[in-house]
Design an enzyme around this catalytic site. Structure first.
Site, PDB file in Angstrom:
ATOM      1  N   HIS A   1      17.489 -10.364  43.229  1.00  0.00           N
ATOM      2  CA  HIS A   1      16.786  -9.332  44.000  1.00  0.00           C
ATOM      3  C   HIS A   1      17.207  -9.348  45.467  1.00  0.00           C
ATOM      4  O   HIS A   1      17.580  -8.319  46.044  1.00  0.00           O
ATOM      5  CB  HIS A   1      15.271  -9.505  43.870  1.00  0.00           C
ATOM      6  CG  HIS A   1      14.487  -8.362  44.442  1.00  0.00           C
ATOM      7  ND1 HIS A   1      14.039  -8.353  45.743  1.00  0.00           N
ATOM      8  CD2 HIS A   1      14.063  -7.191  43.887  1.00  0.00           C
ATOM      9  CE1 HIS A   1      13.367  -7.231  45.970  1.00  0.00           C
ATOM     10  NE2 HIS A   1      13.376  -6.505  44.847  1.00  0.00           N
TER      11      HIS A   1
ATOM     12  N   ASP B   1      13.382 -12.475  51.282  1.00  0.00           N
ATOM     13  CA  ASP B   1      13.426 -12.148  49.858  1.00  0.00           C
ATOM     14  C   ASP B   1      13.695 -13.417  49.060  1.00  0.00           C
ATOM     15  O   ASP B   1      13.182 -14.488  49.416  1.00  0.00           O
ATOM     16  CB  ASP B   1      14.505 -11.076  49.609  1.00  0.00           C
ATOM     17  CG  ASP B   1      14.143 -10.124  48.502  1.00  0.00           C
ATOM     18  OD1 ASP B   1      14.093 -10.571  47.337  1.00  0.00           O
ATOM     19  OD2 ASP B   1      13.910  -8.937  48.794  1.00  0.00           O
TER      20      ASP B   1
ATOM     21  N   SER C   1      12.346  -1.052  46.710  1.00  0.00           N
ATOM     22  CA  SER C   1      13.009  -2.240  47.266  1.00  0.00           C
ATOM     23  C   SER C   1      14.420  -1.933  47.726  1.00  0.00           C
ATOM     24  O   SER C   1      14.944  -2.598  48.632  1.00  0.00           O
ATOM     25  CB  SER C   1      13.075  -3.350  46.207  1.00  0.00           C
ATOM     26  OG  SER C   1      11.832  -3.965  46.033  1.00  0.00           O
TER      27      SER C   1
END
Length: 699
Positions: free
Chosen positions: A50, A14, A232
Site C-alpha cells: 500500500h 503509510d 488512497s
C-alpha cells in the site's frame, strides 16, 4: 511547466516503501524510518504494497518504464506507521485493508515529518475521528508551513471519514481532503463525497489507476495488469501536485498551496462548490497560472496580464511585432512569473487615407472682406442635406437645425506687417500656412512632411501670428487637443473616453522668398500628458508623457512658367518622462516628401501634381525601462536590469500619388491615383493602391 518536484520532500505516512524499487532510486529520504521504537528489524522496507503504491502515484521516476509519478523528482520520506503484525507478510492471514494505524503513531509521524523538512504529508489513511493529539500535531505542522493531504475514504458516504474531517476542522486551511473520480470525470462510486468537508474537498483520479507493483515492476499475471483504485491513490496525486508548486514557488506555505489548488480546481457537478465534488477536480495547469491581479515585482501598481500593456502609434508601424520586453510579475500569492510585456502590446491600425479623404458629408462656408477672412466646415450628414437647396446663399432653417460646425478659421491683418489667426478643430500648421501665403499642392492621400507628427490626434483650438521683418517672416503658432488611441479593445476605448490625453504644440518658423524660391525653417515642440508620440502605455509603467522636438525645412521652386518643385523634411526627437524609464530613452523620427506640380493643364485654373513621400517613421532610439528581471524568494526582492524597447518598425511606407484638381461641371473636381508600399510601416502588408474621385458644388 518545467517543474518536477526536485528538492521537495513528500512524507508518506503509510506501510513503508519498496526500498529496492528503481522508481525511487536515489530519492528515498535519509529521514525515512519506522515510527515504532524498538522494532529494529522491521525498518521501512515494506512487506505490504500500500505505501509503495501510494508513493509511486506521488513520485514514480521518469525512467522510460513503469508509470510516471506526479512529481517524479521529489524525495519520498517513507514513515512506516502500521502497527506491527497487523498486515502484509507480518500477518499472512490478513489483507491490506486490515492494516491498523494508531493515532499516536500517526501523530508522531506528522510531527517528525514537519521537523525534518517535509513540505507535504500524505495520509492515505482513514477511520473514525482523529485523537486530539493527532489533531494538534497536524495543526502544528500546518502552522510550520506544511500541507497535509488526507484521503476522503472509500465507503461511498455523503461525508468524508471522520478521520479526515477532524483533521481539517482546526488546521487553518492547511489540510486537503481528497475524493476520487473515474476516467470519465464522474465521482467514483466508492468515494466518500464532500458533504461536511466541502470547503477543503478536492477530487483527483482514484478509479482504476495504473498499476499494482511487485519487486519494482508492474505486476502481471497471465498477461493481465491489475489496476488500483481508492481515494488512497487520489490523495498522492494532489500531494505530488503540491510538490510541483512548492518547487516552483518556494514562498508558498502549505495553507497557501491548499487554497491555490482549491480555487483553481476545475468545477464539477453542480455549478460552484457543492456537496458531491466539493471545490472541484485537481487542475495543475491552472494552479500554475497567475492568479488574481498581477503587478511588477516590488511594485504596488496593478499590471494585469490580461490587459493591454500599451498601444503604439502610426509612426511605429509593426515595430512591436519583433520587440521584447522581459520582466517579472507577481500574482496575488507573490509568485514570480517571467513575462514578455511586449507580447501584450497592440499596434496602431493602418490608416485608410483614401477613405479619410472622401468619407463624410460636410460643406465649406467662407467669406472674406478687406483684412479679414472667415471659413467654416459644417457637418451636413443629417436628413436636411437631402432636401432641395433653393433661395439665397445661406443655410435654410431646417439645414441649420441639422447641421453642426465641425471646424472654423478666422484670420485678420492687424497691420501691414502683422497677421493673426484663430481656429478650432483645425491644426495650427494649416493656419500658419495661410498666414505665410503658401500655395501648397492639394493631394488626397500623400501628405507633406511638414506637420506630419505620426500621431492620431484631434485639435480643439489653434492660434497663429505672423510678423514681417523686411524680407523675412516670423510665424508663431500653438494648438491644443488630445491624442487618440485607435485600439481595437472596447474596454480601453471606454477608459480613453474617461481620461483625456491632452497634447499641446508650439512652433516658430522663419520664411523668406528668394526670387522664385520660397523657403521655411521651423521648430516645433509637442508636449503630451500621457502618451509618447501618440503611443499609450499601461499605468504600471508610470510614464508621465513626453516631449517631442521637430525641425522642419520646406522649399518651393517655381522653376518654369506654371511649374513648381516642392520638398519638405521633418526630423524629430521624442523624450519620454517619468516612471520606470532609464537614462537614454528617446525616439528619433523622420518624414520627407517631394512633389512636382503644373498649373493650367486642361484649363486655366486646374492643376496636376505628383508626390512621393515617407510618412513620419521612428528610425532610431528606444525606450529603456528599468524592470525587474529576476526574483529571489529568499529575500523577497527583485533584480533589476534595463530592457530596451525598440519602436523602429521593420516596414517603411513609401507613397506615390498623381493628383488632379480643377473646375468641372459648375463645380470643383479632384482625382487621384495612389500607391502605398508597406502601408502604415508594416513590412508584411500588401501594397495599398487605388483611385479616388471627388466632385463638389456649392449651393
Amino acid at each position: 511547466m518545467g517543474h518536477t518536484g526536485d528538492g521537495v520532500t513528500i512524507a508518506v505516512v503509510d506501510t513503508g516503501i519498496d526500498v529496492d524499487s528503481p522508481e525511487f532510486a536515489g530519492r528515498i529520504s535519509a529521514f525515512s524510518r519506522d515510527m515504532f521504537d524498538g522494532v529494529d528489524t522491521r525498518g521501512v522496507n515494506a512487506t505490504d504494497d500500500h505505501g509503495t503504491n501510494v508513493s509511486l502515484v506521488a513520485a514514480a521516476a521518469r525512467n522510460g518504464s513503469g508509470i510516471l509519478g506526479m512529481a517524479w523528482d521529489a524525495t519520498i520520506m517513507a514513515l512506516r506507521a502500521d502497527t506491527p503484525g497487523s498486515c502484509g507478510a507480518d500477518n499472512p492471514t490478513s489483507s491490506n485493508t486490515n492494516c491498523s494505524f494508531a493515532n499516536s503513531t500517526i501523530a508522531d509521524a506528522v510531527t517528525y515529518a514537519a521537523d525534518n523538512g517535509a513540505k507535504v504529508i500524505n495520509l492515505s489513511l482513514g477511520g473514525s475521528r482523529a485523537s486530539l493529539a493527532l489533531q494538534r500535531a497536524v495543526e502544528d505542522a500546518v502552522n510550520a508551513g506544511v500541507l497535509v493531504v488526507v484521503a476522503a475514504g472509500n465507503d461511498g458516504r455523503a461525508d468524508p471519514d471522520g478521520f479526515a474531517l477532524s483533521l481539517a476542522d482546526d488546521a487553518a486551511g492547511g489540510v486537503l481532503i481528497v475524493g476520487s473520480i473515474d476516467e470519465d470525470g464522474s465521482i467514483s462510486s466508492f468515494s466518500n463525497r464532500a458533504g461536511a468537508g466541502t470547503s477543503q474537498f478536492i477530487m483527483a483520479r482514484g478509479g482504476l489507476v495504473c498499476c499494482v507493483y511487485e519487486d519494482g515492476q508492474i505486476y502481471e499475471q497471465n498477461g493481465t495488469r491489475y489496476l488500483l483504485q481508492g481515494t488512497s491513490f487520489a490523495a498522492p496525486q494532489v500531494a505530488g501536485a503540491a510538490a510541483l508548486l512548492a518547487q516552483a514557488f518556494p514562498n508558498l506555505t502549505g495553507a497557501q498551496i491548499a487554497q491555490l489548488l482549491l480555487e483553481t480546481a476545475h468545477d464539477a457537478g453542480a455549478a460552484g462548490t457543492d456537496e458531491q465534488y466539493g471545490r472541484g477536480v485537481l487542475d495543475v495547469a491552472e494552479a500554475f497560472a497567475p492568479q488574481g491581479v498581477t503587478r511588477l515585482a516590488e511594485s504596488s501598481e496593478a499590471f494585469p496580464l490580461s490587459a493591454l500593456a500599451g498601444t503604439t502609434s502610426p509612426a511605429m508601424g509593426d515595430a512591436i511585432s519583433a520587440a521584447s520586453l522581459a520582466a517579472v510579475v507577481l500574482d496575488k500569492y507573490s509568485r514570480a512569473y517571467d513575462v514578455n510585456l511586449s507580447s501584450s502590446f497592440q499596434s496602431a491600425p493602418v490608416s485608410q487615407r483614401l477613405q479619410g479623404a472622401l468619407a463624410g458629408h460636410s460643406r465649406a462656408v467662407g467669406a472674406a472682406s478687406g483684412n479679414m477672412s472667415v471659413a467654416f466646415t459644417i457637418d451636413a450628414s443629417g436628413d436636411a442635406m437631402r432636401q432641395p437647396q433653393t433661395g439665397s446663399l445661406q443655410l435654410a432653417q431646417q439645414d441649420a437645425e441639422a447641421a453642426r460646425v465641425l471646424a472654423g478659421r478666422v484670420t485678420m491683418r492687424l497691420a501691414p506687417d502683422m497677421q493673426v489667426g484663430f481656429a478650432f478643430s483645425e491644426s495650427a500648421d494649416g493656419l500658419a500656412a495661410q498666414l505665410q501665403g503658401q500655395d501648397r499642392p492639394a493631394f488626397m492621400v500623400a501628405r507633406s512632411a511638414g506637420g506630419d507628427d505620426g500621431v492620431y490626434r484631434t485639435t480643439d483650438a489653434a492660434i497663429a501670428a505672423r510678423r514681417q521683418f523686411g524680407a523675412w517672416g516670423l510665424t508663431a503658432r500653438a494648438e491644443m487637443g488630445e491624442t487618440v488611441n485607435n485600439t481595437l479593445d472596447p474596454v480601453i476605448d471606454v477608459q480613453r473616453l474617461q481620461q483625456r490625453d491632452r497634447v499641446r504644440s508650439f512652433g516658430l518658423s522663419l520664411d523668406r522668398r528668394f526670387g522664385n524660391l520660397s523657403t521655411a525653417l521651423g521648430l516645433s515642440l509637442i508636449d503630451e500628458d500621457n502618451s509618447v508620440l501618440g503611443a499609450r502605455f499601461h499605468d504600471g509603467f508610470g510614464l508621465q508623457g513626453a516631449q517631442t522636438m521637430f525641425v522642419d525645412a520646406e522649399a518651393g521652386w517655381n522653376f518654369a512658367r506654371k511649374w513648381r518643385l516642392g520638398a519638405a523634411m521633418r526630423l524629430g526627437q521624442t523624450t519620454p518622462q517619468g516612471g520606470l524609464l532609464a537614462d537614454g530613452s528617446r525616439l528619433m523620427t523622420q518624414a520627407w516628401s517631394f512633389d512636382v506640380e503644373r498649373a493650367g493643364v486642361f484649363a486655366q485654373n486646374d492643376r496636376i501634381g505628383f508626390r512621393v513621400s515617407q510618412p513620419l517613421r521612428v528610425n532610431g532610439g528606444a525606450l529603456n525601462f528599468n524592470l525587474p528581471v529576476a526574483y529571489d524568494y529568499a529575500s523577497n526582492s527583485a533584480r533589476y536590469a534595463v530592457q530596451s524597447l525598440s519602436l523602429s518598425p521593420n516596414g517603411r511606407e513609401l507613397m506615390g500619388e498623381l493628383a488632379w484638381s480643377g473646375a468641372l461641371w459648375s463645380g470643383h473636381a479632384s482625382a487621384s491615383v495612389f500607391f502605398r508600399h508597406e502601408p502604415g510601416h508594416y513590412a508584411q502588408l500588401p501594397a495599398d493602391k487605388g483611385v479616388g474621385l471627388r466632385w463638389s458644388r456649392g449651393f
